[in-house]
Scaffold this motif. Structure first.
Motif, PDB file in Angstrom:
ATOM      1  N   LEU A   1     -32.065 -22.480  18.338  1.00  0.00           N
ATOM      2  CA  LEU A   1     -33.583 -22.178  17.893  1.00  0.00           C
ATOM      3  C   LEU A   1     -34.461 -23.547  17.674  1.00  0.00           C
ATOM      4  N   LEU A   2     -34.208 -24.369  18.434  1.00  0.00           N
ATOM      5  CA  LEU A   2     -34.900 -25.642  18.496  1.00  0.00           C
ATOM      6  C   LEU A   2     -36.343 -25.460  18.090  1.00  0.00           C
ATOM      7  N   PHE A   3     -37.006 -24.536  18.984  1.00  0.00           N
ATOM      8  CA  PHE A   3     -38.609 -24.714  18.667  1.00  0.00           C
ATOM      9  C   PHE A   3     -39.020 -23.822  17.509  1.00  0.00           C
ATOM     10  N   GLU A   4     -38.176 -22.831  17.080  1.00  0.00           N
ATOM     11  CA  GLU A   4     -38.432 -21.766  15.996  1.00  0.00           C
ATOM     12  C   GLU A   4     -38.394 -22.497  14.893  1.00  0.00           C
ATOM     13  N   SER A   5     -37.195 -23.482  14.608  1.00  0.00           N
ATOM     14  CA  SER A   5     -36.916 -24.145  13.565  1.00  0.00           C
ATOM     15  C   SER A   5     -37.796 -25.402  13.432  1.00  0.00           C
ATOM     16  N   GLY A   6     -38.651 -25.938  14.464  1.00  0.00           N
ATOM     17  CA  GLY A   6     -39.396 -27.134  14.164  1.00  0.00           C
ATOM     18  C   GLY A   6     -38.387 -28.149  14.584  1.00  0.00           C
ATOM     19  N   ALA A   7     -37.109 -28.090  15.076  1.00  0.00           N
ATOM     20  CA  ALA A   7     -36.180 -29.347  15.076  1.00  0.00           C
ATOM     21  C   ALA A   7     -36.760 -30.152  16.430  1.00  0.00           C
ATOM     22  N   ASP A   8     -37.601 -29.539  16.986  1.00  0.00           N
ATOM     23  CA  ASP A   8     -38.054 -30.365  18.305  1.00  0.00           C
ATOM     24  C   ASP A   8     -38.825 -31.462  17.901  1.00  0.00           C
ATOM     25  N   ALA A   9     -39.125 -31.292  16.643  1.00  0.00           N
ATOM     26  CA  ALA A   9     -40.172 -32.446  16.224  1.00  0.00           C
ATOM     27  C   ALA A   9     -39.461 -33.728  16.094  1.00  0.00           C
ATOM     28  N   LEU A  10     -37.937 -33.377  15.972  1.00  0.00           N
ATOM     29  CA  LEU A  10     -36.882 -34.524  15.925  1.00  0.00           C
ATOM     30  C   LEU A  10     -36.736 -35.279  17.015  1.00  0.00           C
ATOM     31  N   CYS A  11     -37.114 -34.714  18.167  1.00  0.00           N
ATOM     32  CA  CYS A  11     -36.721 -34.895  19.485  1.00  0.00           C
ATOM     33  C   CYS A  11     -37.810 -35.738  20.394  1.00  0.00           C
TER      34      CYS A  11
ATOM     35  N   GLN B   1     -22.671 -23.884   9.792  1.00  0.00           N
ATOM     36  CA  GLN B   1     -21.363 -23.494   9.264  1.00  0.00           C
ATOM     37  C   GLN B   1     -21.210 -24.148   8.010  1.00  0.00           C
ATOM     38  N   GLU B   2     -21.293 -25.615   8.225  1.00  0.00           N
ATOM     39  CA  GLU B   2     -20.963 -26.276   6.946  1.00  0.00           C
ATOM     40  C   GLU B   2     -22.244 -26.068   5.850  1.00  0.00           C
ATOM     41  N   VAL B   3     -23.270 -26.000   6.094  1.00  0.00           N
ATOM     42  CA  VAL B   3     -24.252 -25.930   5.386  1.00  0.00           C
ATOM     43  C   VAL B   3     -24.412 -24.437   4.427  1.00  0.00           C
ATOM     44  N   THR B   4     -23.790 -23.325   5.294  1.00  0.00           N
ATOM     45  CA  THR B   4     -23.834 -21.957   4.735  1.00  0.00           C
ATOM     46  C   THR B   4     -22.680 -21.915   3.790  1.00  0.00           C
ATOM     47  N   ASN B   5     -21.734 -22.881   3.859  1.00  0.00           N
ATOM     48  CA  ASN B   5     -20.541 -22.903   2.758  1.00  0.00           C
ATOM     49  C   ASN B   5     -20.931 -23.525   1.498  1.00  0.00           C
ATOM     50  N   ARG B   6     -22.198 -24.226   1.437  1.00  0.00           N
ATOM     51  CA  ARG B   6     -22.539 -24.603   0.313  1.00  0.00           C
ATOM     52  C   ARG B   6     -22.936 -23.521  -0.850  1.00  0.00           C
ATOM     53  N   PRO B   7     -22.763 -23.909  -2.338  1.00  0.00           N
ATOM     54  CA  PRO B   7     -23.153 -22.736  -3.115  1.00  0.00           C
ATOM     55  C   PRO B   7     -24.500 -22.482  -3.229  1.00  0.00           C
ATOM     56  N   ASP B   8     -25.375 -23.328  -3.130  1.00  0.00           N
ATOM     57  CA  ASP B   8     -26.892 -22.974  -3.152  1.00  0.00           C
ATOM     58  C   ASP B   8     -27.380 -22.068  -1.999  1.00  0.00           C
TER      59      ASP B   8
ATOM     60  N   LEU C   1     -33.074 -14.899   7.552  1.00  0.00           N
ATOM     61  CA  LEU C   1     -31.896 -15.794   7.485  1.00  0.00           C
ATOM     62  C   LEU C   1     -32.508 -17.280   7.849  1.00  0.00           C
ATOM     63  N   ASN C   2     -33.203 -17.322   9.015  1.00  0.00           N
ATOM     64  CA  ASN C   2     -33.528 -18.783   9.202  1.00  0.00           C
ATOM     65  C   ASN C   2     -34.472 -19.223   8.215  1.00  0.00           C
ATOM     66  N   GLY C   3     -35.119 -18.533   7.548  1.00  0.00           N
ATOM     67  CA  GLY C   3     -35.998 -19.453   6.276  1.00  0.00           C
ATOM     68  C   GLY C   3     -34.934 -19.771   5.371  1.00  0.00           C
ATOM     69  N   ILE C   4     -33.838 -19.236   5.107  1.00  0.00           N
ATOM     70  CA  ILE C   4     -33.107 -19.853   4.075  1.00  0.00           C
ATOM     71  C   ILE C   4     -32.026 -21.074   4.746  1.00  0.00           C
ATOM     72  N   THR C   5     -31.635 -20.826   6.047  1.00  0.00           N
ATOM     73  CA  THR C   5     -30.613 -21.853   6.622  1.00  0.00           C
ATOM     74  C   THR C   5     -31.552 -23.153   7.371  1.00  0.00           C
ATOM     75  N   HIS C   6     -32.513 -22.860   7.929  1.00  0.00           N
ATOM     76  CA  HIS C   6     -33.142 -23.813   8.667  1.00  0.00           C
ATOM     77  C   HIS C   6     -33.438 -25.239   7.784  1.00  0.00           C
ATOM     78  N   PRO C   7     -34.134 -25.287   6.702  1.00  0.00           N
ATOM     79  CA  PRO C   7     -34.679 -26.474   5.799  1.00  0.00           C
ATOM     80  C   PRO C   7     -33.303 -27.181   5.685  1.00  0.00           C
ATOM     81  N   LEU C   8     -32.220 -26.653   5.166  1.00  0.00           N
ATOM     82  CA  LEU C   8     -31.009 -27.248   4.900  1.00  0.00           C
ATOM     83  C   LEU C   8     -30.231 -27.765   6.181  1.00  0.00           C
ATOM     84  N   ILE C   9     -30.350 -26.938   7.165  1.00  0.00           N
ATOM     85  CA  ILE C   9     -29.735 -27.694   8.479  1.00  0.00           C
ATOM     86  C   ILE C   9     -30.490 -28.762   8.890  1.00  0.00           C
ATOM     87  N   MET C  10     -31.929 -28.771   9.024  1.00  0.00           N
ATOM     88  CA  MET C  10     -32.662 -29.766   9.568  1.00  0.00           C
ATOM     89  C   MET C  10     -32.362 -31.191   8.557  1.00  0.00           C
TER      90      MET C  10
END
Length: 198
Positions: A114-124, A39-46, A84-93
């Motif tokens: 979307l832990l696995f789909e986003s690749g965030a599981d690599a941080l865990c 939510q915070e990330v999607t409020n950014r102008p970019d 949607l995920n392609g736009i937001t995931h890198p910024l969220i990560m």
């Protein structure tokens, strides 16, 4: 200070993941809610500009994201969800990494649908999937979001089945149990996670 034990928490909508996340927080773990980060990330102008070009200029009005309209378009099918995920995931990560590094807690829980789909599981270091029967999930989603059965099924249809989560996660937890049992079961799981990682 030693690096924290980073636990990935995931599961399909309506399975009870948020209840488990709250139980982890009550046990003194830091919980990074990826929905809130999003939510915070999607409020950014970019990010707003990228969402407009992908889903239509009207998803942003007066500099604010129309989340209901975006959700309607983004979750209508798997291709749109992926866009949607392609736009937001890198910024969220990037933001999640920053928060893990800044945490002073022994255990950090990354709560991400979307832990696995986003690749965030690599941080865990370990991952936990919260799953529940589809009919129970549907009733919960309808009650929680005040939506129809058709809308609830569409949301569920845009997500992976339980087996997807349980086959990838280090541990699985039954989110269909009574809410009163969740704190105790989460505490048991936390002990297992800490002892297996030490």
């Amino acid at each position: 200070m030693a690096k924290p034990l980073v636990v990935g928490l995931t599961g399909p909508t309506g399975a009870g993941k948020s209840t488990v996340a709250s139980a982890f927080a009550a046990l003194g773990c830091e919980v990074i809610d990826c929905d809130r980060v999003a939510q915070e990330v999607t409020n950014r102008p970019d990010c707003l500009t990228a969402l407009q070009s992908a889903f239509g200029n009207d998803v942003v009005s007066e500099g604010r994201l129309n989340r209901a309209l975006l959700a309607e378009r983004a979750f209508s099918n798997a291709v749109s969800s992926k866009k949607l995920n392609g736009i937001t995931h890198p910024l969220i990560m990037e933001e999640v990494r920053r928060r893990i590094a800044a945490s002073g807690k022994k255990v950090v829980v990354v709560d991400a649908a979307l832990l696995f789909e986003s690749g965030a599981d690599a941080l865990c270091r370990v991952t936990v999937a919260v799953v529940a029967e589809p009919e129970l999930r549907m009733r919960r989603i309808m009650r929680r979001d005040q939506i129809t059965e058709v809308q609830a099924r569409a949301r569920m249809g845009a997500q992976q089945p339980n087996a997807y989560y349980t086959s990838r996660a280090s541990y699985a937890m039954d989110g269909g149990i009574d809410a009163a049992q969740v704190p105790e079961e989460t505490e048991k799981l936390l002990h297992v996670l800490l002892s297996s990682s030490s």
